[in-house]
Design a protein around this motif. Structure first.
Motif, short mmCIF file in Angstrom:
data_model
loop_
_atom_site.label_atom_id
_atom_site.label_comp_id
_atom_site.label_asym_id
_atom_site.label_seq_id
_atom_site.Cartn_x
_atom_site.Cartn_y
_atom_site.Cartn_z
N LEU A 22 0.87 -1.17 0.00
CA LEU A 22 0.00 0.00 0.00
C LEU A 22 0.91 1.22 0.00
CD1 LEU A 22 -2.88 1.22 0.36
CD2 LEU A 22 -2.50 1.08 2.82
N ILE A 24 0.84 5.33 -0.03
CA ILE A 24 -0.04 6.46 0.26
C ILE A 24 0.73 7.76 0.03
CG2 ILE A 24 -1.40 7.63 2.03
CD1 ILE A 24 -1.65 4.90 3.44
N PHE A 27 -2.64 11.75 1.85
CA PHE A 27 -4.00 11.26 2.10
C PHE A 27 -4.34 11.49 3.58
CE2 PHE A 27 -7.13 8.12 3.30
CZ PHE A 27 -7.99 8.09 2.23
N ALA A 71 -7.37 4.73 3.40
CA ALA A 71 -6.66 4.80 2.12
C ALA A 71 -6.89 3.53 1.31
CB ALA A 71 -5.17 5.03 2.35
N CYS A 75 -9.01 3.60 -2.21
CA CYS A 75 -8.38 3.14 -3.45
C CYS A 75 -9.24 2.08 -4.14
CB CYS A 75 -6.98 2.61 -3.18
SG CYS A 75 -6.08 2.17 -4.68
N THR A 98 -3.10 13.83 -4.35
CA THR A 98 -3.37 12.70 -3.46
C THR A 98 -3.42 11.44 -4.31
OG1 THR A 98 -4.63 14.04 -1.90
CG2 THR A 98 -5.07 11.68 -1.89
N VAL A 100 -3.27 6.84 -3.91
CA VAL A 100 -3.10 5.61 -3.15
C VAL A 100 -2.95 4.49 -4.17
CG1 VAL A 100 -4.11 3.99 -1.51
CG2 VAL A 100 -4.47 6.44 -1.20
N GLU A 114 -4.60 1.92 -8.70
CA GLU A 114 -4.18 3.27 -8.31
C GLU A 114 -5.34 4.24 -8.47
OE1 GLU A 114 -0.83 6.65 -9.45
OE2 GLU A 114 -0.90 4.76 -10.54
#
Length: 131
Positions: A22, A24, A27, A71, A75, A98, A100, A114
């Motif tokens: 993951l 980020i 976010f 997040a 996503c 932003t 994720v 994404e």
């Protein structure tokens, strides 16, 4: 990371799903780039514990635990568990871009999902999709 399986004995498809990573960027409470690697996790239940390094008096409060799960949800589904959508998930710091990225593996095949704001986009395996 999780694994879901349907029993083959009932003539249903067996599928193995696992979360790989993951990523980020800007976010909610996460400013800048943050990477979480789940490759080494074993199957089972895992606990998330945070430590607020900005304000030690808060201990684990406001450390990003809910934002981490938010997040992942945003996503995959376009909203957080609290129902926050694009404009509401921008970071508290006012950063504009932003994104994720979630890496998953399904039956051994890797996939990348994404979602981003500024510009708004959803990509699956580098292909732009409708939101």
């Amino acid at each position: 990371p999780s694994t879901s399986r349907k029993t083959a004995s009932r003539n249903k498809t067996v599928m193995k799903l696992s979360f790989q990573y993951l990523w980020i960027t800007n976010f909610l409470s996460y400013r800048g780039n943050h990477e979480f690697n789940f490759d080494d996790f074993q199957i089972g239940m895992h606990f998330i514990r945070g430590k607020n390094l900005t304000n030690a008096r808060l201990d684990a409060n406001d450390a990003g635990k809910s934002s981490l799960l938010g997040a992942l949800s945003w996503c995959l589904y376009g909203k957080t568990p609290a129902g926050q959508k694009n404009q509401e998930v921008k970071p508290w710091s006012g950063e504009t871009n932003t994104s994720v990225v979630v890496g998953i593996k399904i039956d051994g095949k890797k996939h990348k999902i994404e979602r981003s704001i500024g510009p708004n986009a959803l990509k699956i395996d580098e292909k732009t999709c409708n939101q």
